[in-house]
Design an enzyme around this catalytic site. Structure first.
Site, mmCIF file in Angstrom:
data_model
loop_
_atom_site.group_PDB
_atom_site.id
_atom_site.type_symbol
_atom_site.label_atom_id
_atom_site.label_comp_id
_atom_site.label_asym_id
_atom_site.label_seq_id
_atom_site.Cartn_x
_atom_site.Cartn_y
_atom_site.Cartn_z
ATOM 1 N NE ARG A 52 31.878 40.934 36.677
ATOM 2 C CZ ARG A 52 31.606 42.163 37.099
ATOM 3 N NH1 ARG A 52 32.511 42.841 37.766
ATOM 4 N NH2 ARG A 52 30.442 42.724 36.857
ATOM 5 N NE ARG A 56 37.750 43.738 32.723
ATOM 6 C CZ ARG A 56 37.041 44.822 32.982
ATOM 7 N NH1 ARG A 56 37.399 45.981 32.452
ATOM 8 N NH2 ARG A 56 35.997 44.764 33.772
ATOM 9 N NE ARG A 65 38.035 40.688 25.984
ATOM 10 C CZ ARG A 65 37.971 41.740 25.217
ATOM 11 N NH1 ARG A 65 38.430 41.685 23.986
ATOM 12 N NH2 ARG A 65 37.436 42.873 25.652
ATOM 13 C CG ASP A 101 27.707 39.684 28.817
ATOM 14 O OD1 ASP A 101 28.635 40.230 29.455
ATOM 15 O OD2 ASP A 101 26.584 40.197 28.689
ATOM 16 C CE1 TYR A 177 23.830 46.048 32.154
ATOM 17 C CE2 TYR A 177 22.764 44.267 33.336
ATOM 18 C CZ TYR A 177 23.815 45.144 33.205
ATOM 19 O OH TYR A 177 24.838 45.137 34.108
#
Length: 374
Positions: A52, A56, A65, A101, A177
């Protein structure tokens, strides 16, 4: 031979090894270091990157973003390339992982996908034999061409001396998922499906595995120097269930990739599974922070390289603590078959300067200098 003579000979040998390793270090670029680590080689320094790492914690990512939705970034090659390159430019990481993703293949297989700041959502979860049969294999260069184009652009931008990494979810994690619809503690629905309809669940695994093989092969053809399988939820399984269901599906994927490039297999909370995980066929096992890498190496032997495994929360600590913890992990394997990384993805809110300390400590730590100083 006297003690003095032995000491002189030892110093001469140490000096020779130091010179040879230093020469190798000068010759080896980032890609050579990374691939050498995947092959289990002893290196003068280890390659280092972060899961990652494009995300962020970086202000430039947050700025981008603010203008573009997450899924838009994933599906727009120019934006995905920009985000992928940000940690390379800012931190000097040794590998660039393409921004995407793990649920992209689920959408390509026919499931509606919502990806936002609240997390992923699959509003039509797979919970029956009929739903499994509706899942389709797909042409990665058609359905997910945006990802392949992003990889091609990153390879051109970064140049031949920097490894670009592709990735996919391991079958069990993607199934979690696809069946649950979103992340849920305990994963009751997917476990119920596995235990009440095991043959249907095996068919689900088969379809996921075959789709994943094609997806990874397309990434490799686009220029990925290595690929990583993320099995974030593997630790939810008991060992018998992992060996009966999840492991064969992972083995199918890794065998299907066919050794074209190294395969890294990441598992989380999987200490009870690791001897079985070592049978996956992966070239590199990536472990979370709960695992002592030296103990794991002693258990599984030297043929499989290891990646990891600083606790991402340590990056909130004072910088001296970060350096000490990072060096402690480096010393566990002595630079042999080791890729330095976090034990999971970097956390939002991590100070950029602390991430930089981790990367810089890894890049500057030299087993050559350490040997010469002893």
């Amino acid at each position: 031979m006297t003690w003095v003579a032995r000491r002189i000979l030892s110093n001469l040998l140490s000096s020779t090894v130091t010179k040879l390793m230093t020469t190798t270090s000068v010759r080896q670029n980032r890609k050579e270091l990374f691939l050498g680590a995947c092959r289990g080689q002893a290196l003068p320094r280890v390659p280092v990157w972060m899961m990652r790492q494009a995300g962020r914690y970086l202000p430039e990512y947050r700025d981008l973003r603010a203008k573009h939705a997450f899924l838009e970034v994933c599906k727009t090659p120019d934006l995905a390339v920009e985000v992928s390159m940000q940690p390379f430019r800012r931190l000097g990481v040794d590998a660039i992982i393409v921004f995407s993703d793990i649920l992209i293949p689920a959408e390509a297989m026919g499931l509606p996908l919502e990806l936002g700041d609240a997390g992923p959502n699959l509003p039509e979860p797979v919970r029956s034999a009929a739903a499994v049969k509706k899942l389709r294999n797909f042409d990665p260069e058609t359905e997910t061409r945006f990802l392949m184009e992003a990889i091609r652009q990153i390879v051109r931008t970064a140049g031949p001396e920097v490894p670009v990494l592709g990735f996919a979810a391991a079958p069990w994690t993607l199934a979690c998922y696809m069946v649950e619809g979103r992340t849920k503690e305990g994963f009751a629905k997917v476990k119920e499906f596995l235990h009440t309809e095991p043959e249907v669940f095996r068919e689900l695994f088969k379809r996921i595995a075959q789709a994943t093989i094609g997806y990874l092969k397309a990434q490799i053809a686009a220029g990925a120097a290595a690929v990583q399988l993320f099995d974030t939820w593997s630790g939810e399984l008991a060992l018998p269930d992992y060996k009966e269901f999840a492991l064969p599906a992972v083995q199918e994927v890794i065998s299907g990739v066919g050794g074209a490039v190294p395969v890294i297999y990441y598992t989380k909370a999987s200490h009870h599974l690791l001897p079985a995980v070592a049978q996956s066929g992966a070239d590199v096992l990536s472990c979370d922070w709960r695992v002592d890498l030296a103990e794991l190496r002693a258990t599984i032997g030297p043929k499989i390289a290891l990646q990891g495994n600083l606790d991402p929360a340590v990056l909130f600590a004072p910088q001296e603590r970060i350096r000490k913890a990072t060096v402690g992990i480096l010393n566990q394997l002595g630079g042999v078959g080791h890729i330095l990384n976090l034990g999971h993805g970097i956390l939002p809110g991590t100070p950029v300067e602390n991430a930089q300390t981790f990367i810089t400590t890894g890049r500057e730590f030299s087993f050559t200098r350490q040997a010469a100083a002893t």
